[in-house]
Design a protein around this motif. Structure first.
Motif, PDB file in Angstrom:
ATOM      1  N   ARG A  87      66.142  -1.574  72.249  1.00  0.00           N
ATOM      2  CA  ARG A  87      65.658  -0.978  70.998  1.00  0.00           C
ATOM      3  C   ARG A  87      64.326  -0.258  71.189  1.00  0.00           C
ATOM      4  O   ARG A  87      63.712   0.166  70.211  1.00  0.00           O
ATOM      5  N   PRO A 117      64.753  -6.325  60.876  1.00  0.00           N
ATOM      6  CA  PRO A 117      65.582  -5.669  59.860  1.00  0.00           C
ATOM      7  C   PRO A 117      65.411  -6.351  58.505  1.00  0.00           C
ATOM      8  O   PRO A 117      65.366  -7.579  58.430  1.00  0.00           O
ATOM      9  N   ASP A 167      70.527   5.493  58.565  1.00  0.00           N
ATOM     10  CA  ASP A 167      69.449   4.738  57.910  1.00  0.00           C
ATOM     11  C   ASP A 167      69.888   3.318  57.605  1.00  0.00           C
ATOM     12  O   ASP A 167      69.102   2.378  57.716  1.00  0.00           O
ATOM     13  N   MET A 194      61.270   1.425  67.547  1.00  0.00           N
ATOM     14  CA  MET A 194      62.095   1.984  66.472  1.00  0.00           C
ATOM     15  C   MET A 194      61.610   1.440  65.143  1.00  0.00           C
ATOM     16  O   MET A 194      61.501   0.238  64.937  1.00  0.00           O
ATOM     17  N   GLY A 216      63.270  -6.290  65.860  1.00  0.00           N
ATOM     18  CA  GLY A 216      63.050  -5.078  65.086  1.00  0.00           C
ATOM     19  C   GLY A 216      62.807  -5.341  63.619  1.00  0.00           C
ATOM     20  O   GLY A 216      62.577  -4.409  62.844  1.00  0.00           O
ATOM     21  N   ILE A 241      61.820   0.803  61.022  1.00  0.00           N
ATOM     22  CA  ILE A 241      62.830   0.620  59.976  1.00  0.00           C
ATOM     23  C   ILE A 241      62.559   1.599  58.856  1.00  0.00           C
ATOM     24  O   ILE A 241      61.434   1.697  58.356  1.00  0.00           O
ATOM     25  N   ARG A 259      72.159   1.542  59.301  1.00  0.00           N
ATOM     26  CA  ARG A 259      72.223   0.793  60.561  1.00  0.00           C
ATOM     27  C   ARG A 259      70.844   0.380  61.045  1.00  0.00           C
ATOM     28  O   ARG A 259      70.683  -0.684  61.651  1.00  0.00           O
ATOM     29  N   GLU A 260      69.847   1.221  60.799  1.00  0.00           N
ATOM     30  CA  GLU A 260      68.488   0.882  61.211  1.00  0.00           C
ATOM     31  C   GLU A 260      67.854  -0.154  60.292  1.00  0.00           C
ATOM     32  O   GLU A 260      66.807  -0.717  60.624  1.00  0.00           O
ATOM     33  N   SER A 261      68.484  -0.425  59.150  1.00  0.00           N
ATOM     34  CA  SER A 261      67.945  -1.369  58.171  1.00  0.00           C
ATOM     35  C   SER A 261      68.572  -2.747  58.252  1.00  0.00           C
ATOM     36  O   SER A 261      68.126  -3.666  57.565  1.00  0.00           O
ATOM     37  N   SER A 321      71.042  -5.987  60.362  1.00  0.00           N
ATOM     38  CA  SER A 321      71.540  -6.656  61.556  1.00  0.00           C
ATOM     39  C   SER A 321      72.797  -7.412  61.148  1.00  0.00           C
ATOM     40  O   SER A 321      72.864  -7.957  60.042  1.00  0.00           O
TER      41      SER A 321
END
Length: 264
Positions: free
Chosen positions: A114, A161, A83, A1, A159, A3, A85-87, A89
């Motif tokens: 993930r 973030p 967007d 995934m 991931g 960012i 939430r994907e950026s 934590s």
């Protein structure tokens, strides 16, 4: 995934204007304004009920604001929640780790959820970064409070973030464990991660934060660096205080005197 890239690299990592939130008749936020620079540690102070967790939950898209604007990593929390939430934590007040699994297994599990390649490599790297390599194969149930908290923060970084929310991360920890967590938070910022930290511990904010804001009765009443906040009060006065010898002073004096006599 992957960012999502921010829309403006020069914009603050977190931008909040006029944020308001009420729960029935209780007004929790009454117009909060905050900017957090990229790669910095920003401490949000306040007593219980001041609204710190509410701010974090809105920024993490877990709550909807009644009024105002909030952007994280360049994305509006209301119109682009995916967007956001994907950026980010979010690490809450209590460690969210599986005690049955080992530390490494916790990290591998999150990496797989993930859909990241090489979850074992990711886990080993984070264990090394947070000084947990020797304990990686042990069940988390055997970890101390500080170790669990460090593992919790390590899991939140899977991931990579760009923005991390730490909501009172040292709640319930002993002094030694708190210092362990402080080191971990400093490493995040040194690596370029933006950290928004909520805390009731003033010494924690002094140790960690580049900027500090105080939230009181739903509003930010002051926002600045530690030096700027100190200048809000009159200069300190020099006062003579008689210092009594500590137990350490007594011990060293007696042991040192005994050693000198033996040598003579």
């Amino acid at each position: 995934m992957s960012i999502p890239a921010p829309t403006d690299h020069l914009a603050p990592a977190i931008h909040v204007r006029g944020l308001e939130k009420s729960f029935k008749q209780l007004k929790v936020l009454r117009g909060v304004d905050v900017d957090v620079a990229r790669g910095s540690i920003f401490a949000l102070l306040g007593s219980n009920g001041a609204g710190k967790t509410t701010v974090v939950r809105i920024l993490a898209t877990l709550l909807k604001a009644d009024r105002g604007e909030a952007r994280v990593n360049g994305f509006d929390v209301a119109t682009h929640p995916v967007d956001v939430r994907e950026s980010i934590s979010l690490t809450g007040q209590f460690a969210a780790v599986d005690e049955i699994l080992s530390g490494r297994e916790n990290l591998v599990l999150v990496a797989r959820l993930r859909h990241l390649p090489d979850p074992g490599v990711i886990a080993d790297d984070l264990l090394r970064r947070f000084s947990l390599t020797d304990a990686g194969a042990r069940r988390v149930a055997t970890y101390s409070g500080g170790m669990r908290r460090r593992l919790d923060i390590a899991m939140s970084l899977i991931g990579n973030p760009p923005v991390v929310f730490l909501d009172e991360p040292t709640t319930g920890l002993d002094p030694e464990a708190r210092i362990e967590v402080w080191h971990a938070v400093k490493e995040l910022a040194d690596g370029g991660t933006t950290v928004l930290l909520t805390t009731q511990h003033l010494d924690e904010a002094e140790q960690l934060a580049d900027r500090i804001a105080i939230l009181h009765e739903g509003r930010i009443i002051v926002n600045g660096t530690l030096d700027e906040l100190r200048r809000l009060l009159p200069p300190g006065e020099v006062v003579y205080v008689e210092k009594q010898p500590t137990l350490e002073d007594v011990f060293l004096a007696l042991v040192g005197a005994g050693t000198d006599k033996e040598q003579r």
